[in-house]
Design a protein around this motif. Structure first.
Motif, PDB file in Angstrom:
ATOM      1  N   GLN B 136      -7.527   5.265  63.351  1.00 58.13           N
ATOM      2  CA  GLN B 136      -8.615   5.389  62.534  1.00 58.13           C
ATOM      3  C   GLN B 136      -8.199   5.437  60.933  1.00 58.13           C
ATOM      4  N   ALA B 137      -8.901   4.305  60.493  1.00 61.76           N
ATOM      5  CA  ALA B 137      -8.263   3.775  59.169  1.00 61.76           C
ATOM      6  C   ALA B 137      -8.646   4.787  58.125  1.00 61.76           C
ATOM      7  N   GLU B 146      -3.942  11.407  61.714  1.00 61.94           N
ATOM      8  CA  GLU B 146      -3.729  10.159  62.231  1.00 61.94           C
ATOM      9  C   GLU B 146      -3.336  10.305  63.561  1.00 61.94           C
ATOM     10  N   ARG B 147      -2.177  11.401  63.694  1.00 63.49           N
ATOM     11  CA  ARG B 147      -1.522  11.588  64.862  1.00 63.49           C
ATOM     12  C   ARG B 147      -2.515  11.929  65.951  1.00 63.49           C
ATOM     13  N   HIS B 148      -3.557  12.800  65.766  1.00 65.11           N
ATOM     14  CA  HIS B 148      -4.441  13.349  66.639  1.00 65.11           C
ATOM     15  C   HIS B 148      -5.577  12.163  67.124  1.00 65.11           C
ATOM     16  N   ALA B 149      -5.746  11.238  65.960  1.00 70.45           N
ATOM     17  CA  ALA B 149      -6.667  10.140  66.667  1.00 70.45           C
ATOM     18  C   ALA B 149      -5.842   9.024  67.461  1.00 70.45           C
ATOM     19  N   THR B 150      -4.415   9.032  67.287  1.00 73.08           N
ATOM     20  CA  THR B 150      -3.782   8.192  68.048  1.00 73.08           C
ATOM     21  C   THR B 150      -3.796   8.802  69.397  1.00 73.08           C
ATOM     22  N   ARG B 151      -3.672  10.340  69.545  1.00 73.91           N
ATOM     23  CA  ARG B 151      -3.430  10.840  70.878  1.00 73.91           C
ATOM     24  C   ARG B 151      -4.821  10.679  71.670  1.00 73.91           C
ATOM     25  N   LEU B 152      -5.794  10.723  70.776  1.00 71.04           N
ATOM     26  CA  LEU B 152      -7.137  10.609  71.541  1.00 71.04           C
ATOM     27  C   LEU B 152      -7.439   9.092  72.057  1.00 71.04           C
ATOM     28  N   GLU B 155      -9.498   3.441  69.106  1.00 71.33           N
ATOM     29  CA  GLU B 155      -9.321   2.217  68.397  1.00 71.33           C
ATOM     30  C   GLU B 155     -10.302   1.656  67.771  1.00 71.33           C
ATOM     31  N   HIS B 156      -9.732   0.870  66.666  1.00 75.80           N
ATOM     32  CA  HIS B 156     -10.907   0.266  65.748  1.00 75.80           C
ATOM     33  C   HIS B 156     -11.416  -1.043  66.574  1.00 75.80           C
ATOM     34  N   ARG B 201      -1.569  -0.734  62.573  1.00 74.09           N
ATOM     35  CA  ARG B 201      -1.136   0.355  63.456  1.00 74.09           C
ATOM     36  C   ARG B 201       0.412   0.846  62.764  1.00 74.09           C
ATOM     37  N   ARG B 202       1.238   0.130  62.520  1.00 79.66           N
ATOM     38  CA  ARG B 202       2.537   0.345  62.025  1.00 79.66           C
ATOM     39  C   ARG B 202       2.536   0.057  60.477  1.00 79.66           C
ATOM     40  N   ARG B 203       3.405   0.779  60.098  1.00 82.47           N
ATOM     41  CA  ARG B 203       3.558   0.296  58.581  1.00 82.47           C
ATOM     42  C   ARG B 203       2.347   0.474  57.673  1.00 82.47           C
TER      43      ARG B 203
END
Lengths: 124, 539, 651
Positions: B136-137, B146-152, B155-156, B201-203
């Motif tokens: 989630q940009a 951010e962590r929450h979005a990743t856990r769910l 994806e964009h 996604r990274r950095r």
């Protein structure tokens, strides 16, 4: 080349008006400054923000999420900008114009639909 | 819009507006891609999240393939034009697009790059089942959101329509026949790219900073471009390349306006192709952007911008060649040398590839110094060939970069690449082939492309450029070989690099680009024929 | 220089050669390249490295078999060529069109003629022997599969070079051998000196390649073709200055590849590679590619006296330069390397004499290939027995313990100094004679070189095989295994009988269709010159005997030596010159550009320290890449561009 010079010469009057304008404004402010008394108080030095006391420093970040409003503004503004001239000539062109404008509006609508589905339009 | 009104003021009497007559079949590739982009937005709006990513891939791939087929059909049907220049096809859509040989070849090339780009975007096996793009940009990097979005596992998937918009803009840019259309195309291709650069996604901080830089500087250079257009309009009284060409060759007054306009337009374009001194954004942006985006951008933007540049300067400003050629010469020289020398000192793979991209812009500019038409190597055919060979190798090289990883995602420090030859010989060999192609070693596409741009330039009398070019490629070769040695012979540091096992998507990109690079080096005949038959620009 | 200008060149006979299309045996000549290339591909990218699979166990046999198979094809081709009419001895086979642009096309073709045929035999023949030798020499190296892969790659590339019918294809082979040489010099890259040497060879060669590349561009621009044969035909109609420019550019290329002054410095360092590599690449074949290039481009050099003179000068300078270095080195391989430079100088000198010398250049090239490969392999055999010590001061009295190595080395020694009857005697004799016939000073340089050669080779011989034992403690010299001595014996035999090539002027006649021929009369009978040469050689050898066999050899090199020795030990300051002229400015340039780039970079690709906290560093680094700086650059660039264009208009 002389045509070109003549053409540039017509800009001379513009330059003159700008010059006069600058002089006038500078003159008025200058006279004002010469004659007014200067008494500073902290209240007077505060930045004027429509009667509200300013908070924090002058440089503040605005939230990037306001892009949504810019986005919606563009959707409608672009609509309007193209619709007005189109309306003027619509009758003389006929159905082709109607269809093509419909296609155009369709594209704009797609943007709006996207915004709607992403929950941008729910004002909470 | 403003064109119409200004023309109405300048023109003698306002003529009644007629319904535009557009040959939809001829511009169908462009329409298909933009259609796929719009469809992608709708998919994003309506398809449930679980199916969205896959649907987006399908829409993009089908769109690109359909557009490619349409391009082939359009290309096969182009009429030969024997006039002042030998070419094929011609202006369409009220003269705002020129669907000629070079344009169609560029479309096909861009669609090819686009397909490879989409395949890389679609890779999800490298990062624990998630794509290379942030979940989630809008969430701040490192935040709980951010962590929450990743856990769910959000994806964009918007990247696909964005890529399609960019691709459409690139295709438009390469075939636009008036300056205004070119500006619109420039923005259409740039804006999605600015956005995509910030979606790693990274950095993420690195990525966002890259996007911001790219956007600010891109907007800055667009302003130069626009200002240049305005000046040229002031000079010629028209945005059409053909009308400007007529005005230039009849030398109607105000040469200063023309010269300044040309220079500013050149600035805008040189920024896009990353030529020195307008290159500074390149390393930062290439490094920060998600690697699939870098791949797509490196190949696509360069191709579109170079074809547009050739079109403007050969068609519209062809009559003023001796005014702009010295500037192009000078920039080509400093770009080649700077790119080659600066890449020697890089320790980051992506930055190194960025500097190599700068150097290649210089070589391509050498190609611009050749002849406009003729039956030898012309500038247009040499540059088109170069763009295909470079683009394929660049996409392949960045695809390899996506695969060399450690715990923190891609590992791009060159030192960490030591011993890749042991870890994954196939990947190391592929990367070596790309590097050799960049270096212009015989039997790779890079050699033939260097040869053809040098030959074109030498034919055009630009032998000093060729000499500098040969020197610069000799310098650059040294660095590329050093990297090759590092890959195969240097002892790995620590555990050595780990190579993630990708899905067939990335593998096929690497395989295709390796095949293209080698085929273009060993059997370049068919493509050379094609770019030659494309002929010159038709206005 | 007086007689130089008085040469009347024979009408370029080689321009009349019309290549015939290949058929029969000749349509299989592509196998020459294909076999080692496929083998190299299998060895280098076969199953995963270092996993002790079948390729690791039998890879070296595959590589050797490939070289031998290629040699067999070469022999068959050569025999077939002998059976052809003289007019049909240049056969060409088009494989495929590499590129075609407008009227310009480059064909991947095999061009097999008398010159190529000799080179093919030399490359594959000596190559096969060295492959066999390497089986023994590299027996315990864990990466020998890769080594044989590189050797095969080299053979394939070198064959592409000599079988090319087009300068662009030749360039392909040229780059290929450069790459193989780079990889092989640095084969033991865990030794820092090896890695540095490889880098140096690569860079110096780039300078030479630049000359070749520009020469090819010039051909293309002038003649619209890069086909060697057509360039030869076209150049006769071109202006003198074009021929001169082409000749000088090709000479630059030749200097790089053949380690001729001023691009000589890499060869001595290249001895860091495994000894078989030194024998094959840096003695017998690759370094002679420059001579091949000059001879192959005979049509160009025939037309430009300036270019030919330049070749002669380069040859003379190098042959003395190399001999000088050979005298001062205690490292056996470096002494031999200096000698290689010197001998290639002879070949260059001969090639620069024009049609009078081309055949002798090739003749000496072939005999040198035999005896120098023999001596390098002999040196390898000695090192093998001495725990890889290369310092001759630690040798001595090895003739009893290594009888085979000693005898074969002695054959090479007698050949190189030109002992009557041995191959080198004939080939060097011819060169010196024709040099005297053309230009007195060139002849004198060659004669002097022969004396010095005898001196330093005798020194090598005495220090290694005679005198006292000066071995280190733990060294137990022993003869090498058969797999290494058999190639030595074959090469020694060839060193002895190689001179037979010139009996009844066979090699001159054989090469005449390619190079043309002409004969210059000497003022004196040829046997007088021969006697003088033998006398000079005897003096050189005796001097060495007096200096080294009659006295004790110090264990470490004495420091109180003449300025000449010191200069020789320092490679005549070649590196110092390079450093001052090229390296320093280059480093400054790179550094300053990196400074402009604004990112902290250590310059070393493999810097370990930088690995720590790479991510953080990356972020910090980005902070310094201010957008405002970039924007200012763009603005400045735009301003300059606009002003420049306007200034052009105002001017």
């Amino acid at each position: 080349m002389s045509d070109y010079a003549d053409y540039l010469a017509t800009y001379a009057s513009v330059a003159a008006i700008i010059g006069v304008g600058v002089l006038l404004a500078a003159g008025m402010l200058g006279v004002n400054r010469l004659f007014r008394p200067t008494l500073t108080t902290p209240a007077k030095l505060l930045t004027y923000e429509s009667g509200v006391d300013p908070v924090g420093a002058g440089w503040a970040q605005s939230n990037v999420r306001y892009y949504v409003y810019a986005f919606l503004y563009v959707v409608f503004a672009v609509d309007a900008v193209f619709l007005f001239p189109w309306a003027v000539v619509f009758a003389s062109i006929g159905w082709a114009a109607a269809i093509e404008m419909a296609v155009f509006l369709g594209f704009i609508a797609v943007g709006l639909v996207y915004a709607w589905r992403k929950g941008v339009l729910s004002w909470t | 819009m403003s064109a119409v009104s200004v023309q109405a003021i300048v023109g003698a009497a306002p003529s009644p507006i007629e319904a535009p007559d557009v040959d939809y079949a001829t511009i169908s590739p462009l329409l298909i891609i933009l259609g796929a982009a719009v469809l992608g937005v709708l998919v994003e709006a309506f398809v449930p999240r679980a199916y969205r990513f896959v649907t987006q891939i399908a829409v993009a791939v089908v769109g690109v393939v359909a557009a490619f087929v349409a391009t082939v059909v359009v290309g096969a049907g182009l009429d030969t034009v024997d006039g002042e220049v030998t070419g094929r096809g011609g202006p369409t859509a009220m003269g705002s697009l020129s669907v000629d040989g070079p344009a169609v070849v560029t479309w096909a090339m861009l669609l090819f790059f686009g397909l490879l780009g989409v395949l890389l975007f679609a890779e999800r096996r490298l990062d624990g089942g998630l794509s290379a793009f942030t979940s989630q940009a809008s969430t701040p990097p490192g935040s709980a959101d951010e962590r929450h979005a990743t856990r769910l596992r959000i994806e964009h998937s918007e990247v696909f329509p964005l890529a399609m918009f960019a691709l459409g803009g690139m295709m438009f840019f390469a075939s636009a026949n008036d300056l205004l259309g070119m500006f619109v195309a420039l923005e259409v291709l740039s804006l999605p790219l600015y956005l995509m650069c910030g979606l790693a996604r990274r950095r993420r901080l690195l990525s966002q900073e890259a996007a911001m830089k790219y956007f600010l500087l891109g907007a800055f250079s667009s302003a130069f471009f626009l200002y240049g257009i305005a000046m040229v309009y002031g000079y010629a009284g028209s945005f059409g390349l053909a009308e400007i060409s007529t005005a230039v060759s009849s030398q109607i007054g105000g040469q200063n306006l023309l010269l300044a306009g040309m220079a500013l337009i050149l600035v805008g374009l040189l920024f896009k192709v990353a030529a020195v001194p307008f290159h500074a954004w390149t390393p930062d942006v290439y490094q920060g952007a998600p690697t699939p985006v870098t791949a797509f951008m490196a190949a696509g933007t360069k191709a579109a911008a170079f074809v547009a540049m050739l079109r403007i300067f050969f068609v519209a400003f062809g009559g003023a060649r001796w005014d702009w050629a010295p500037a192009v010469w000078a920039i080509a020289i400093i770009t080649m040398l700077f790119g080659a020398i600066a890449s020697i000192a890089q320790t980051d793979v992506k930055r190194m590839l960025a500097y190599s991209s700068i150097a290649h812009a210089g070589f391509l500019l050498v190609g611009m110094a050749g002849l406009t038409s003729g039956d030898g190597v012309t500038s247009v055919s040499a540059v088109l060939f170069y763009l295909v060979a470079y683009g394929a190798a660049a996409i392949g090289a960045f695809a390899v970069v996506t695969l060399v990883r450690d715990a923190g995602g891609e590992t791009t420090h060159l030192g960490r690449w030591a011993g890749l030859g042991k870890e994954s010989p196939v990947l190391a060999v592929a990367f070596t082939i790309f590097l050799l192609s960049f270096a212009g070693i015989p039997l790779t596409g890079g050699f033939i492309s260097k040869w053809s741009v040098f030959a074109a330039a030498w034919d055009g009398g630009a032998w000093p450029l060729v000499v500098v070019g040969v020197v610069a490629s000799a310098l650059a070769l040294f660095f590329y070989i050093r990297v090759v040695v590092l890959l195969f012979f240097a002892p790995p540091q620590g555990d050595g690099p780990t190579v993630a096992v990708p899905s067939p998507l990335t593998w096929s990109v690497v395989a295709i680009t390796v095949a293209v690079t080698i085929v273009l080096g060993v059997l370049p005949g068919p493509l050379l024929d094609l770019v030659q038959q494309a002929g010159a620009f038709v206005r | 220089m007086t007689s130089m200008s008085s040469i009347v060149l024979a009408a370029s006979e080689h321009a009349d050669v019309v290549p015939v299309a290949a058929d029969g045996v000749f349509s299989w000549m592509w196998l020459l390249v294909a076999i080692p290339a496929v083998s190299a591909a299998i060895l280098l990218i076969g199953d995963g490295a270092g996993d002790h699979g079948p390729l690791d166990r039998f890879g070296h046999l595959l590589g050797t078999a490939a070289a031998i198979a290629s040699f067999v094809v070469g022999v068959v081709g050569f025999v077939a060529l002998l059976g052809q009419d003289v007019a049909e001895r240049a056969v060409t086979q088009d494989l495929w069109t590499w590129m075609q642009v407008g009227g310009f096309d480059v064909t991947m073709s095999v061009y097999y003629d008398q010159l190529s045929a000799l080179f093919v035999l030399l490359i594959t023949g000596v190559g096969s022997l060295i492959h066999v030798y390497s089986i023994g020499y590299m027996a315990h190296d864990p990466r020998k599969r890769r080594f044989f892969g590189f050797l095969n790659l080299f053979i394939a590339a070198m064959l592409v070079l000599v079988l090319a019918g087009d300068y662009l294809v030749l360039f392909l082979g040229w780059e290929g051998v450069g790459l193989a040489s780079y990889l092989l010099i640095g084969f033991w890259q865990e030794k820092r000196s090896a890695a540095v040497a490889a880098k140096k060879a690569f860079i110096v060669n780039r300078v030479g390649d630049l000359g070749l590349a520009l020469g090819i561009m010039l051909m293309f621009a002038q003649f619209g073709t890069t086909n060697i044969h057509e360039v030869g035909l076209n150049v006769t109609n071109a202006s003198q200055s074009v021929a001169t420019a082409l000749g000088l550019l090709l000479l630059l290329g030749a200097c790089g590849k053949s380690a001729q002054v001023p691009l000589q410095s890499w060869l001595l360092d290249a001895m860091e590679g495994p000894t078989p590599v030194s024998a094959l690449i840096h003695a017998a074949t690759m370094v002679t590619a420059g001579v091949y290039l000059v001879v192959r481009s005979a049509a160009i050099y025939d037309l430009s006296e300036v270019a030919r003179t330049a070749v002669v000068i380069v040859g003379c300078v190098t042959l003395l330069f190399g001999a000088w270095i050979g005298c001062a080195k205690d490292d056996i391989k470096k002494a031999l390397a200096g000698s290689t430079m010197s001998q290639i100088g002879y070949m260059m000198l001969a090639a620069g004499l024009g049609p009078a010398g081309y055949a002798f250049a090739i003749f000496h090239l072939i005999t040198h290939g035999f005896f120098k490969a023999n001596m390098f392999l002999g040196a390898g055999s000695v090192m093998h027995g001495m725990n890889d010590d290369v310092d001759m001061r630690h040798y001595g009295a090895l003739r009893k313990l290594m009888p085979l190595t000693f005898i074969t080395f002695a054959m090479g020694y007698l050949a190189i100094i030109g002992f009557p009857g041995f191959s080198g005697f004939f080939s060097k004799d011819r060169i010196i004679e024709s040099a005297f016939a053309t230009n007195f000073w060139a002849g004198l340089a060659a004669l002097l070189g022969a004396g010095v050669t005898a001196f330093y080779m005798t020194r090598v011989m005495i220090l290694t095989f005679f005198g006292e034992r000066r071995w280190r403690e733990d060294v137990h010299p022993h003869e090498s295994p058969k797999i290494m001595t058999v190639p030595l014996i074959v090469l020694a035999a060839l060193s002895v009988v190689g001179g037979a090539l010139t009996f009844s002027d066979w090699i001159e006649d054989w090469l005449t269709p390619v190079t043309g021929s002409e004969h210059h009369e000497l003022g004196v009978p040829a046997w007088v010159i021969t006697l003088i040469i033998v006398a000079v050689v005897a003096v050189g050898a005796s001097l060495a005997y007096v200096l080294f066999a009659r006295r004790d050899v110090p264990d470490t090199a004495p420091q109180q030596v003449s300025v000449f020795t010191r200069a020789g030990r320092a490679d005549l300051y070649g590196d110092a010159v390079n450093e001052a002229v090229f390296m320093r400015p280059g480093q400054y340039l790179t550094r300053s550009l990196v400074y402009v780039d604004g990112t902290g970079i250590d310059g070393a690709v493999t810097g370990t320290a930088e690995l720590v906290g790479d991510g953080a560093r990356g972020l910090r680094r980005l902070q310094t890449g201010f957008v405002r700086t970039y924007a200012a650059e763009i603005f400045g660039g735009a301003l300059v561009l606009v002003l420049a264009l306007l200034a052009v208009n105002l001017a």
